[in-house]
Design a protein around this motif. Structure first.
Motif: not given
Length: 307
Positions: A105-113, A169-174, A271-277
């Motif tokens: 979960f994006p930490i920026g959203l959590a910290t704003a809340a 989300r994305a598959a990444v590599v250096a 891809s997309l990850a669904r996050v639940w509260l």
């Protein structure tokens, strides 16, 4: 008469069914074994059926007992939910509460809340701990937190879930990794090509999903306990992996990381990850926790990734 049934008898019935013996149920309920046996006998007399077959060394549920167990559990769940709601209506502001936070979960959203929460309720203490994969749900079941933010879908009748956000989300590599050169061709990278390279994956700390792998395509893996470590290893060129875009977007923009167009994950390896509260249905959140939930949903809506 059914009106003579008691909640105590029902809880005793569930305890015996779950522990497998009258002695173990008595230990769970902090009672003597004779009291447990009496409660079950009384319940059977009220219902007019035998709930347990006592002919063997350990009591076994009869067909009638198995059929009624689900009904009894449903009744107890409703009662616990009603009691929690009543407690919430009668309670004032809580001293504090704990949140289990999925690292996806994006930490920026959590910290704003959380910032809004602190401004509205400065006296309320908040404890936050990182809970990967099934650990957030596990913590909620164990009552180690009041709220859980989790990307793992584990249905549970005692847990209320609300879809909170869809996290890309994305598959990444250096940039210097062999897969980066392969990705430059703009052709989808096959599962066989991914399997030839080391994959960095998150390890599940909970018993709920222990042993289950999510999007693991390589037989060669290194396992880590958190996203910062996974991010650092991928940046170092040790392997490839999937990470939330909010963690890697700057590295992608500045060329340190490259998307791996893996067809297994979706277009451009995304891809997309669904996050639940989540919260327990038998524990009513206090005013501050409810305010945090409302703010979190509003922040997620403004971010543009509501589920």
């Amino acid at each position: 008469m059914l009106d003579a049934l008691t909640l105590d008898q029902m809880r005793t019935f569930v305890a015996v069914a779950e522990t497998g013996s009258f002695r173990a149920a008595a230990a769970r309920l902090s009672r003597v074994q004779s009291a447990v046996s009496h409660a079950i006998a009384k319940l059977e007399a009220e219902l007019g059926v035998s709930l347990f077959d006592r002919s063997a060394h350990r009591p076994a549920l009869t067909p009638e007992g198995r059929s009624l167990l689900a009904d009894v559990r449903a009744v107890l769940l409703k009662v616990d939910t009603m009691r929690a709601r009543a407690r919430g209506l009668g309670e004032g502001l809580e001293l504090g509460f704990t949140i289990a936070l999925d690292p996806q979960f994006p930490i920026g959203l959590a910290t704003a809340a959380l910032k809004e929460l602190h401004e509205a309720y400065p006296s309320v203490a908040v404890r936050i701990f990182t809970a990967s994969l099934g650990e957030a749900v596990h913590a909620l079941r164990q009552r180690r937190c009041a709220l859980a933010i989790s990307s793992v879908d584990i249905p549970d009748p005692q847990i209320e879930r609300q879809a909170l956000a869809l996290v890309p989300r994305a598959a990444v590599v250096a940039a210097g990794h062999p897969l980066a050169r392969r990705a430059a061709s703009r052709e989808p990278v096959t599962a066989a090509e991914l399997a030839d390279q080391l994959q960095i994956v998150a390890e599940d700390p909970s018993p709920l999903t222990e042993g289950r792998d999510y999007d693991v395509l390589s037989p060669g893996t290194w396992r880590v306990s958190d996203n910062p470590t996974k991010h650092a290893l991928i940046l170092a060129g040790l392997g490839w992996g999937s990470l939330p875009l909010w963690i890697v977007e700057r590295d992608l923009a500045e060329g340190r990381l490259v998307r791996v167009p893996a067809a297994e994950f979706g277009p451009e390896g995304e891809s997309l990850a669904r996050v639940w509260l989540m919260r327990r249905t038998d524990e009513q959140p206090g005013p501050a926790a409810r305010a945090f939930r409302e703010t979190l949903f509003r922040q997620a809506g403004a971010w543009g990734a509501t589920a």
